[in-house]
Design an enzyme around this catalytic site. Structure first.
Site, PDB file in Angstrom:
ATOM      1  N   SER A 135       0.870  -1.170   0.000  1.00 15.67           N
ATOM      2  CA  SER A 135       0.000   0.000   0.000  1.00 15.67           C
ATOM      3  C   SER A 135       0.906   1.219   0.000  1.00 15.67           C
ATOM      4  O   SER A 135       2.086   1.114   0.370  1.00 15.67           O
ATOM      5  CB  SER A 135      -0.849  -0.006   1.279  1.00 15.67           C
ATOM      6  OG  SER A 135      -1.421   1.264   1.500  1.00 15.67           O
ATOM      7  N   TYR A 148      -1.934  -0.788  10.421  1.00 11.76           N
ATOM      8  CA  TYR A 148      -1.908  -1.034   8.970  1.00 11.76           C
ATOM      9  C   TYR A 148      -0.563  -0.599   8.382  1.00 11.76           C
ATOM     10  O   TYR A 148       0.063  -1.339   7.615  1.00 11.76           O
ATOM     11  CB  TYR A 148      -3.068  -0.279   8.314  1.00 11.76           C
ATOM     12  CG  TYR A 148      -3.269  -0.615   6.854  1.00 11.76           C
ATOM     13  CD1 TYR A 148      -3.801  -1.844   6.468  1.00 11.76           C
ATOM     14  CD2 TYR A 148      -2.959   0.299   5.852  1.00 11.76           C
ATOM     15  CE1 TYR A 148      -3.998  -2.157   5.131  1.00 11.76           C
ATOM     16  CE2 TYR A 148      -3.162   0.005   4.507  1.00 11.76           C
ATOM     17  CZ  TYR A 148      -3.688  -1.232   4.161  1.00 11.76           C
ATOM     18  OH  TYR A 148      -3.882  -1.531   2.830  1.00 11.76           O
ATOM     19  N   LYS A 152       2.178  -2.971   6.487  1.00 12.13           N
ATOM     20  CA  LYS A 152       2.543  -2.772   5.077  1.00 12.13           C
ATOM     21  C   LYS A 152       4.026  -2.405   4.945  1.00 12.13           C
ATOM     22  O   LYS A 152       4.654  -2.750   3.938  1.00 12.13           O
ATOM     23  CB  LYS A 152       1.633  -1.729   4.423  1.00 12.13           C
ATOM     24  CG  LYS A 152       0.183  -2.204   4.271  1.00 12.13           C
ATOM     25  CD  LYS A 152       0.055  -3.491   3.443  1.00 12.13           C
ATOM     26  CE  LYS A 152      -1.385  -3.883   3.174  1.00 12.13           C
ATOM     27  NZ  LYS A 152      -1.516  -5.145   2.425  1.00 12.13           N
TER      28      LYS A 152
HETATM   29  P1  NAD Z   1     -11.234  -6.061   0.118  1.00  6.84           P
HETATM   30  O1  NAD Z   1     -11.588  -6.074   1.546  1.00  6.84           O
HETATM   31  O2  NAD Z   1     -12.230  -5.623  -0.861  1.00  6.84           O
HETATM   32  O3  NAD Z   1     -10.601  -7.440  -0.278  1.00  6.84           O
HETATM   33  C1  NAD Z   1      -9.739  -8.121   0.574  1.00  6.84           C
HETATM   34  C2  NAD Z   1      -9.799  -9.539   0.118  1.00  6.84           C
HETATM   35  O4  NAD Z   1      -9.041 -10.372   0.991  1.00  6.84           O
HETATM   36  C3  NAD Z   1     -11.241 -10.036   0.149  1.00  6.84           C
HETATM   37  O5  NAD Z   1     -11.484 -10.847  -0.966  1.00  6.84           O
HETATM   38  C4  NAD Z   1     -11.263 -10.841   1.433  1.00  6.84           C
HETATM   39  O6  NAD Z   1     -12.238 -11.844   1.442  1.00  6.84           O
HETATM   40  C5  NAD Z   1      -9.861 -11.424   1.409  1.00  6.84           C
HETATM   41  N1  NAD Z   1      -9.490 -11.955   2.694  1.00  6.84           N
HETATM   42  C6  NAD Z   1      -9.446 -11.313   3.877  1.00  6.84           C
HETATM   43  N2  NAD Z   1      -9.082 -12.178   4.844  1.00  6.84           N
HETATM   44  C7  NAD Z   1      -8.889 -13.386   4.241  1.00  6.84           C
HETATM   45  C8  NAD Z   1      -8.540 -14.666   4.699  1.00  6.84           C
HETATM   46  N3  NAD Z   1      -8.268 -14.891   5.984  1.00  6.84           N
HETATM   47  N4  NAD Z   1      -8.447 -15.682   3.800  1.00  6.84           N
HETATM   48  C9  NAD Z   1      -8.719 -15.471   2.496  1.00  6.84           C
HETATM   49  N5  NAD Z   1      -9.067 -14.268   2.001  1.00  6.84           N
HETATM   50  C10 NAD Z   1      -9.156 -13.250   2.876  1.00  6.84           C
HETATM   51  O7  NAD Z   1      -9.988  -5.129  -0.018  1.00  6.84           O
HETATM   52  P2  NAD Z   1      -9.010  -4.796  -1.230  1.00  6.84           P
HETATM   53  O8  NAD Z   1      -8.933  -3.330  -1.220  1.00  6.84           O
HETATM   54  O9  NAD Z   1      -9.319  -5.454  -2.490  1.00  6.84           O
HETATM   55  O10 NAD Z   1      -7.678  -5.351  -0.574  1.00  6.84           O
HETATM   56  C11 NAD Z   1      -6.756  -6.176  -1.253  1.00  6.84           C
HETATM   57  C12 NAD Z   1      -5.351  -5.807  -0.817  1.00  6.84           C
HETATM   58  O11 NAD Z   1      -5.027  -4.493  -1.260  1.00  6.84           O
HETATM   59  C13 NAD Z   1      -5.116  -5.809   0.693  1.00  6.84           C
HETATM   60  O12 NAD Z   1      -3.859  -6.361   0.983  1.00  6.84           O
HETATM   61  C14 NAD Z   1      -5.123  -4.321   1.038  1.00  6.84           C
HETATM   62  O13 NAD Z   1      -4.371  -4.038   2.193  1.00  6.84           O
HETATM   63  C15 NAD Z   1      -4.497  -3.740  -0.200  1.00  6.84           C
HETATM   64  N6  NAD Z   1      -4.781  -2.319  -0.430  1.00  6.84           N
HETATM   65  C16 NAD Z   1      -6.059  -1.870  -0.508  1.00  6.84           C
HETATM   66  C17 NAD Z   1      -6.293  -0.511  -0.727  1.00  6.84           C
HETATM   67  C18 NAD Z   1      -7.667   0.041  -0.824  1.00  6.84           C
HETATM   68  O14 NAD Z   1      -7.834   1.252  -0.725  1.00  6.84           O
HETATM   69  N7  NAD Z   1      -8.694  -0.763  -1.006  1.00  6.84           N
HETATM   70  C19 NAD Z   1      -5.221   0.371  -0.857  1.00  6.84           C
HETATM   71  C20 NAD Z   1      -3.934  -0.130  -0.780  1.00  6.84           C
HETATM   72  C21 NAD Z   1      -3.735  -1.471  -0.563  1.00  6.84           C
END
Ligand code: NAD
Length: 243
Positions: A135, A148, A152
C-alpha cells in the site's frame, strides 16, 4: 507480446472481490491459467463466469496451514499475487489486542507463509514471480493507521529481502503500493465527507485508484516486460507519496 502471460500458472489470494478479483480477471485475460483463492465459493463462481480466460477457484482461508501445503504441492506455480489483507482504522490509543493480532496475522504472517510456500515451489523449478500487495501506507504514515502502516512496511521489507535471497533461483519479488481504491474495504470510509476531502487533498492527480489500475500494474510486473524488476515497489498512488 512482452506482456503476454500465455500458459503461466498464477495464484491470486483474496480474489473474491476488490483488487484481487480485478487482478485475477486481468491475469486470465493476459493468458495465464489463474487459481483464484477466496473464502466464499459464490464469489469464485461469479468470478469464473465473468472471466475471459481460465480461472479455477480454491475455497481457502489464507491463515490456514493447509492452504500453504496446497501451494507447495502444486505441480507448477509461475506467479503468486499475495493480495489478501485487511484494515480496521482507529486511533492508536484505542487499538485493542484482538485488532492488533488479527492484522499482524493476516497482513504479515499469512503474507509471509504464503510467499514461503510459493518460494519453496519456485526454487525447485528455478523460476517465478512473487507480487506482494502492499500500500502507499507501506511508504508513509497516516492518521488512524498505525497497525496497517506497520504491517505494510513489513511487506515492503519482506519484498526486498526475498528479492535479494531468491534472485539466484531466477525468482523476482516485487510489491504493489496503491493509494485508496474504491472497494468494499474502503466504501464505508468514503461515506465520511471529511475523510474524502483529506484523501483528495493528498492525491495530486485528484482521483482514486480503481481495482483495474492496480491489476494493470500486476500484469506488467508478472510479465516478461519486467524481467529486470525485482525488490521494487510500484506505487499506483496518483502522486500521494511524491509530496
Ligand atoms: P477487500 O476487503 O475488498 O478485499 C480483501 C480480500 O481479501 C477479500 O477478498 C477478502 O475476502 C480477502 N481476505 C481477507 N481475509 C482473508 C482470509 N483470511 N483468507 C482469504 N481471504 C481473505 O480489499 P481490497 O482493497 O481489495 O484489498 C486487497 C489488498 O489491497 C489488501 O492487501 C489491502 O491491504 C491492499 N490495499 C487496498 C487498498 C484500498 O484502498 N482498497 C489500498 C492499498 C492497498
Amino acid at each position: 507480446m512482452q506482456f503476454s502471460l500465455d500458459d503461466q500458472v498464477a495464484l491470486v489470494t483474496g480474489a473474491g472481490r476488490g483488487i484481487g478479483r480485478a487482478t485475477a480477471l486481468a491475469l486470465a485475460e493476459a493468458g495465464a491459467r489463474v487459481i483464484a483463492v477466496a473464502r466464499t465459493a459464490a464469489d469464485l463462481d461469479a468470478l469464473a463466469a465473468e472471466a475471459r480466460g481460465r480461472v479455477e477457484g480454491w475455497v481457502a482461508d489464507v491463515t490456514d496451514a493447509g492452504f500453504y501445503a496446497r501451494i507447495e504441492a502444486l505441480p507448477r506455480l509461475d506467479i503468486l499475487v499475495n493480495n489478501a489483507g485487511g484494515n480496521r482504522p482507529m486511533p492508536m490509543v484505542d487499538v485493542d489486542d484482538e485488532t492488533l493480532d488479527w492484522l499482524i496475522t493476516l497482513n504479515v504472517r499469512s503474507v509471509y507463509k504464503t510467499a514461503q510456500a510459493a518460494a519453496r515451489r519456485m526454487t525447485e523449478q528455478r523460476s517465478g514471480v512473487i507480487i506482494n500487495m502492499s500500500s502507499q501506507m507501506g511508504h508513509v504514515g497516516s492518521p488512524r493507521r498505525t497497525v496497517y502502516c506497520m504491517t505494510k512496511h513489513a511487506v515492503e521489507g519482506l519484498t526486498k529481502a526475498m528479492a535479494v535471497e531468491l534472485a539466484p533461483f531466477g525468482i523476482r519479488v516485487v510489491a504493489v503500493a496503491p493509494t485508496f481504491v474504491k472497494t468494499p474495504m474502503t466504501e464505508q470510509m468514503f461515506a465520511d465527507p471529511e475523510f474524502s476531502r483529506f484523501v483528495f487533498d493528498m492525491i495530486p492527480l485528484k482521483t482514486l485508484a480503481t481495482p483495474e489500475d492496480v491489476a494493470a500494474g500486476v500484469v506488467y510486473l508478472a510479465s516478461p516486460a519486467a524481467r529486470l524488476v525485482t525488490g521494487e515497489s510500484l506505487r499506483i498512488d496518483g502522486g500521494w507519496t511524491a509530496r
